[in-house]
Scaffold this motif. Structure first.
Motif, PDB file in Angstrom:
ATOM      1  N   ALA A  46       0.782  -1.379  -0.112  1.00 41.76           N
ATOM      2  CA  ALA A  46      -0.042   0.048   0.004  1.00 41.76           C
ATOM      3  C   ALA A  46       0.747   1.094   0.070  1.00 41.76           C
ATOM      4  O   ALA A  46       0.629   2.323  -0.781  1.00 41.76           O
ATOM      5  N   GLY A  47       1.858   1.184   0.883  1.00 44.01           N
ATOM      6  CA  GLY A  47       2.928   2.386   0.858  1.00 44.01           C
ATOM      7  C   GLY A  47       3.561   2.527  -0.350  1.00 44.01           C
ATOM      8  O   GLY A  47       3.709   3.792  -0.988  1.00 44.01           O
ATOM      9  N   ASN A  48       3.810   1.411  -1.343  1.00 50.36           N
ATOM     10  CA  ASN A  48       4.145   1.516  -2.631  1.00 50.36           C
ATOM     11  C   ASN A  48       3.397   2.386  -3.463  1.00 50.36           C
ATOM     12  O   ASN A  48       3.771   3.331  -4.213  1.00 50.36           O
ATOM     13  N   ALA A  49       1.978   2.201  -3.593  1.00 51.16           N
ATOM     14  CA  ALA A  49       1.226   2.760  -4.271  1.00 51.16           C
ATOM     15  C   ALA A  49       0.762   4.181  -3.680  1.00 51.16           C
ATOM     16  O   ALA A  49       0.501   4.922  -4.726  1.00 51.16           O
ATOM     17  N   VAL A  50       0.653   4.294  -2.496  1.00 50.30           N
ATOM     18  CA  VAL A  50       0.599   5.760  -1.926  1.00 50.30           C
ATOM     19  C   VAL A  50       1.598   6.627  -2.246  1.00 50.30           C
ATOM     20  O   VAL A  50       2.632   6.366  -1.711  1.00 50.30           O
ATOM     21  N   GLY A  51       1.521   7.883  -3.143  1.00 48.66           N
ATOM     22  CA  GLY A  51       2.364   8.602  -3.315  1.00 48.66           C
ATOM     23  C   GLY A  51       2.069   9.928  -3.339  1.00 48.66           C
ATOM     24  O   GLY A  51       1.019  10.053  -2.722  1.00 48.66           O
ATOM     25  N   LEU A  52       2.837  10.960  -3.725  1.00 43.75           N
ATOM     26  CA  LEU A  52       2.549  12.209  -3.850  1.00 43.75           C
ATOM     27  C   LEU A  52       1.513  12.704  -4.491  1.00 43.75           C
ATOM     28  O   LEU A  52       0.461  13.428  -4.171  1.00 43.75           O
ATOM     29  N   GLY A  53       1.020  11.635  -5.753  1.00 43.41           N
ATOM     30  CA  GLY A  53      -0.031  11.911  -6.297  1.00 43.41           C
ATOM     31  C   GLY A  53      -1.270  11.944  -5.600  1.00 43.41           C
ATOM     32  O   GLY A  53      -2.618  12.409  -6.177  1.00 43.41           O
ATOM     33  N   LEU A  78       3.681  18.461   9.338  1.00 43.60           N
ATOM     34  CA  LEU A  78       2.825  17.411   9.002  1.00 43.60           C
ATOM     35  C   LEU A  78       2.505  17.221   7.533  1.00 43.60           C
ATOM     36  O   LEU A  78       2.372  15.997   7.073  1.00 43.60           O
ATOM     37  N   TRP A  79       2.090  18.331   6.901  1.00 43.22           N
ATOM     38  CA  TRP A  79       1.897  18.251   5.329  1.00 43.22           C
ATOM     39  C   TRP A  79       3.133  17.652   4.585  1.00 43.22           C
ATOM     40  O   TRP A  79       2.994  16.730   3.923  1.00 43.22           O
ATOM     41  N   PHE A  80       4.465  18.341   4.798  1.00 42.42           N
ATOM     42  CA  PHE A  80       5.502  17.822   3.954  1.00 42.42           C
ATOM     43  C   PHE A  80       5.813  16.410   4.404  1.00 42.42           C
ATOM     44  O   PHE A  80       6.635  15.622   3.839  1.00 42.42           O
ATOM     45  N   GLY A  81       5.624  16.236   6.024  1.00 38.74           N
ATOM     46  CA  GLY A  81       6.035  14.761   6.510  1.00 38.74           C
ATOM     47  C   GLY A  81       5.290  13.757   5.855  1.00 38.74           C
ATOM     48  O   GLY A  81       5.613  12.628   5.528  1.00 38.74           O
ATOM     49  N   LEU A  82       3.918  14.234   5.648  1.00 37.90           N
ATOM     50  CA  LEU A  82       2.850  13.196   4.968  1.00 37.90           C
ATOM     51  C   LEU A  82       3.465  12.748   3.654  1.00 37.90           C
ATOM     52  O   LEU A  82       3.595  11.672   3.039  1.00 37.90           O
ATOM     53  N   LEU A  83       3.862  13.784   2.975  1.00 29.73           N
ATOM     54  CA  LEU A  83       4.380  13.650   1.562  1.00 29.73           C
ATOM     55  C   LEU A  83       5.651  12.875   1.372  1.00 29.73           C
ATOM     56  O   LEU A  83       5.868  11.976   0.640  1.00 29.73           O
ATOM     57  N   PHE A  84       6.470  13.297   2.526  1.00 29.02           N
ATOM     58  CA  PHE A  84       7.700  12.492   2.686  1.00 29.02           C
ATOM     59  C   PHE A  84       7.592  11.014   2.818  1.00 29.02           C
ATOM     60  O   PHE A  84       8.153  10.062   2.227  1.00 29.02           O
ATOM     61  N   PHE A  85       6.600  10.565   3.826  1.00 24.25           N
ATOM     62  CA  PHE A  85       6.138   9.209   4.056  1.00 24.25           C
ATOM     63  C   PHE A  85       5.779   8.571   2.709  1.00 24.25           C
ATOM     64  O   PHE A  85       5.956   7.230   2.420  1.00 24.25           O
ATOM     65  N   ALA A  86       4.916   9.377   2.195  1.00 29.07           N
ATOM     66  CA  ALA A  86       4.268   8.622   1.026  1.00 29.07           C
ATOM     67  C   ALA A  86       5.237   8.488  -0.100  1.00 29.07           C
ATOM     68  O   ALA A  86       5.192   7.549  -0.632  1.00 29.07           O
ATOM     69  N   GLY A  87       6.370   9.385  -0.162  1.00 28.09           N
ATOM     70  CA  GLY A  87       7.427   9.175  -1.026  1.00 28.09           C
ATOM     71  C   GLY A  87       8.371   7.883  -0.799  1.00 28.09           C
ATOM     72  O   GLY A  87       8.700   7.304  -1.557  1.00 28.09           O
ATOM     73  N   ILE A  88       8.730   7.966   0.535  1.00 29.04           N
ATOM     74  CA  ILE A  88       9.879   6.928   0.934  1.00 29.04           C
ATOM     75  C   ILE A  88       9.319   5.399   0.787  1.00 29.04           C
ATOM     76  O   ILE A  88       9.929   4.696   0.163  1.00 29.04           O
ATOM     77  N   PRO A 137       0.824   4.440   9.075  1.00 29.72           N
ATOM     78  CA  PRO A 137      -0.004   4.994  10.071  1.00 29.72           C
ATOM     79  C   PRO A 137       0.349   6.514  10.481  1.00 29.72           C
ATOM     80  O   PRO A 137      -0.742   7.138  10.633  1.00 29.72           O
ATOM     81  N   LEU A 138       1.574   6.731  10.461  1.00 30.94           N
ATOM     82  CA  LEU A 138       1.803   8.372  10.765  1.00 30.94           C
ATOM     83  C   LEU A 138       1.263   9.118   9.474  1.00 30.94           C
ATOM     84  O   LEU A 138       0.687  10.218   9.732  1.00 30.94           O
ATOM     85  N   LEU A 139       1.473   8.469   8.327  1.00 34.66           N
ATOM     86  CA  LEU A 139       0.877   9.289   7.155  1.00 34.66           C
ATOM     87  C   LEU A 139      -0.658   9.630   7.174  1.00 34.66           C
ATOM     88  O   LEU A 139      -1.106  10.557   7.205  1.00 34.66           O
ATOM     89  N   VAL A 140      -1.447   8.570   7.634  1.00 37.03           N
ATOM     90  CA  VAL A 140      -2.901   8.551   7.774  1.00 37.03           C
ATOM     91  C   VAL A 140      -3.228   9.643   9.010  1.00 37.03           C
ATOM     92  O   VAL A 140      -4.096  10.512   8.848  1.00 37.03           O
ATOM     93  N   LEU A 141      -2.356   9.434   9.913  1.00 34.88           N
ATOM     94  CA  LEU A 141      -2.473  10.249  11.246  1.00 34.88           C
ATOM     95  C   LEU A 141      -2.519  11.694  10.809  1.00 34.88           C
ATOM     96  O   LEU A 141      -3.154  12.607  11.342  1.00 34.88           O
ATOM     97  N   PHE A 142      -1.296  12.108  10.111  1.00 30.94           N
ATOM     98  CA  PHE A 142      -1.002  13.390   9.753  1.00 30.94           C
ATOM     99  C   PHE A 142      -2.174  13.955   8.910  1.00 30.94           C
ATOM    100  O   PHE A 142      -2.652  15.114   8.802  1.00 30.94           O
ATOM    101  N   GLY A 143      -2.728  13.201   8.025  1.00 30.09           N
ATOM    102  CA  GLY A 143      -3.770  13.302   6.963  1.00 30.09           C
ATOM    103  C   GLY A 143      -4.873  13.812   7.607  1.00 30.09           C
ATOM    104  O   GLY A 143      -5.524  14.839   7.335  1.00 30.09           O
ATOM    105  N   VAL A 144      -5.457  12.971   8.663  1.00 28.09           N
ATOM    106  CA  VAL A 144      -6.547  13.103   9.588  1.00 28.09           C
ATOM    107  C   VAL A 144      -6.409  14.514  10.172  1.00 28.09           C
ATOM    108  O   VAL A 144      -7.429  15.220  10.166  1.00 28.09           O
TER     109      VAL A 144
END
Lengths: 559, 44
Positions: free
Chosen positions: A30-37, A347-357, A197-204
């Protein structure tokens, strides 16, 4: 039959590594699929292509093209893994007798290197912006001026030497190499278990804070964020009759699931032959949809609308990209949030970073696996080789960013090759390996009963869908207006190609001033673009040579 | 928000949450095939 085929690794069951937990694997895919897009492209695409009505072709494309393709890749990957192949050349080699099949798998290696090169660069921007958000840089600096300075694109030159951007790029790449060198469980799986989980938390947190903005009480807010949410979700049913909407939806599904890359094949190859792939694949795919459709639509556009108004937000998303809103506008808007502003930026750029890495790790692993399997290179060494090659290719993107190298990498590797590879693999799965064997592979050990109608879908509908996406990209008309383009064609006025179409790109039709050198004898953008294309061809050729060498070595070492 | 937008949003979000939640629940609760075999071997 595959078992009858001669080969040094015939019947071998190399099991070098495996996933620690099932949820770890699902989160990694799922992390592979979830990206900046998911956060920058989806909301803009939905808003520009029918609003809520966009979701109808989007979900149809997910069920008829995205999900089947995900299962195809899991099946090919798990099958190849039983023969000790964790990257696509070896996995495709096992799908039939023809020696050319392994060269189809070269696409999977090529995309890993070339997409990682520019993707890690974008990922490094997100990491750098986390730092700058926390350091309060955007309190004083306008992000619209900061970003060109950061990229080194202020001067009118085709070259850039942005030392700060290079530092963050090297740091990001180093982090990727370190995680890859730690292996599946201690590297990739751990990163996914922490990052997702952090990505989802930051997003929420951001979505809730954004949707609670009130024009009556929050300084700077000029409209309700719900107007922005309405902009994304208001169904304009006329869009359903427009082929542009369907192509945009199919394209979004295709690119959001990270198919056609060799990453899913690689992750699935570490499974046991009787482990489930039907449920795992479906869960990872639906998790991506959850993040994209819910979080993706609830952050960027509502917050931008609250501060800029609907008209400005609409203008900023024209073209179907929310990139400028995400990197140039949001850092300024967060400054209105008082003490929470720097945290929100992080949080916003951290979310994008986790999505990216989590995506870039999935690009690195197939290369590491290829070197381990086919050349017996130790994991740490293979991770370093991946890092060095990606660094060299990435430097081209950094250095020649103003000349268009970055965009060339993005288009040819991240768009064109993905569709070509996906089309090849869906056809090979259905007609070379055979739908019977393919279906048996998907069904073995399945914890989810896939309806039998999917046999038909996998065989005919999915390849047809991908073919339409390919043709749509190949001859996309000017402005994406298919109805006008067909009307023009039937009236004998020819086809007005968009500069972003494959043919338009090949012919440089978007650049009426196309040339290699300026009148002053300096290097022009045309030369950089053509040189980058040549470089990509060379990289593809080198990947093919590496595959040939690997198989020659195997033949020589066969008893 | 308009009623049609709200309806579209609610139906889509609910469908995605229900399907993803159901699948995630199965992933978290069903044993993997290998664990199955391992536990069977252990019980023998």
């Amino acid at each position: 039959m595959e078992g009858e085929r001669p080969g040094p690794d015939r019947g071998a069951t190399h099991r070098t590594e495996s996933w620690g937990t099932r949820i770890g694997l699902v989160l990694a895919v799922a992390g592979n699929a979830v990206g900046l897009g998911n956060f920058l492209r989806f909301p803009a695409q939905a808003a520009q292509n029918g609003g809520g009505a966009f979701l109808i072709p989007y979900l149809v494309a997910f069920l008829l093209m995205g999900l089947p393709l995900v299962w195809v890749e899991w099946a090919i990957g798990r099958h190849g893994g039983q023969f000790g192949h964790h990257s696509t050349p070896g996995q495709f080699d096992r799908l039939g007798r023809s020696p050319w099949l392994k060269y189809v798998g070269v696409f999977g290696l090529f995309t890993s290197f070339t997409i990682a090169a520019y993707y890690c660069y974008i990922e490094s921007w997100a990491l750098a912006y986390v730092w700058h958000s926390l350091a309060g840089t955007f309190r004083h600096a306008d992000p619209r001026l900061f970003f060109p300075r950061y990229l080194g694109t202020e001067e009118a030159s085709v070259f850039a030497l942005p030392l700060q951007a290079f530092f963050w790029f090297a740091l990001t790449l180093g982090l990727n190499v370190w995680l890859l060198s730690r292996g599946l469980k201690r590297g990739i799986e751990l990163a996914a278990k922490i990052g997702m989980p952090l990505l989802v938390l930051f997003g929420v947190v951001l979505a809730v804070r954004g949707l609670l903005l009130d024009p009556a009480s929050d300084p700077g807010v000029i409209a309700s964020p719900w107007v922005g949410l309405n902009f994304v979700w208001q169904p304009r049913m006329s869009g359903l009759l427009d082929p542009t909407t369907w192509l945009a939806a199919a394209g979004q599904i295709f690119f959001t699931l990270s198919v056609g890359m060799g990453s899913i094949h690689c992750y699935a190859s570490y499974l046991h032959r009787r482990d489930d792939i039907a449920l795992n694949g479906a869960t990872a795919g639906w998790m991506n949809e959850l993040v994209e459709v819910i979080l993706g639509s609830a952050i960027l556009i509502p917050i931008a609308t609250a501060y800029l108004g609907l008209a400005a937000t609409q203008a900023a998303t024209t073209g179907g990209s929310g990139f400028s809103l995400g990197f140039l506008t949001l850092p300024t808007l967060f400054q209105n949030w008082g003490w929470f502003g720097p945290v929100a930026g992080a949080l916003w750029f951290g979310l994008l970073f986790f999505a990216g890495i989590t995506s870039s790790l999935a690009m690195g692993q197939p290369v590491v696996a290829f070197l381990q399997d086919e050349f017996r290179v130790p994991r740490q060494g293979a991770a370093v080789v991946f890092g060095l090659v990606t660094l060299c290719l990435g430097l081209v993107c950094v250095w020649l960013y103003p000349g268009g190298s970055f965009d060339e990498f993005d288009f040819w590797s991240g768009t064109f090759v993905l569709v070509v590879f996906a089309l090849c693999e869906s056809l090979i799965f259905a007609f070379v390996w055979g739908i019977d064997r393919g279906w048996e592979e998907i069904s073995r050990g399945a914890d989810l009963r896939i309806p039998r109608i999917y046999r038909f879908v996998l065989r005919y509908v999915t390849p047809l869908f991908i073919l339409l996406v390919f043709l749509g990209t190949l001859v996309e008309p000017e402005g994406g207006d298919w109805a006008a383009a067909f009307a023009q064609l039937t009236s004998g006025d020819g086809w007005n190609l968009a500069p972003e179409s494959i043919i338009g790109k090949l012919l440089h039709s978007g650049d009426p001033d196309y040339r290699w050198f300026t009148d002053e004898g300096k290097i022009a953008v045309g030369l950089i673009q053509d040189a980058t294309r040549l470089l990509l061809l060379v990289v593809f050729g080198l990947c093919a040579v590496a595959v040939r060498l690997a198989w020659s070595r195997k033949r020589r070492s066969a008893p | 928000m308009t009623t049609s937008a709200l309806l579209m949003l609610a139906v889509t979000w609910a469908s995605i949450v229900i399907v993803t939640g159901r699948f995630l629940f199965l992933v978290l609760t069903l044993p993997t095939r290998r664990e199955d075999e391992g536990s069977r071997e252990a019980s023998h």
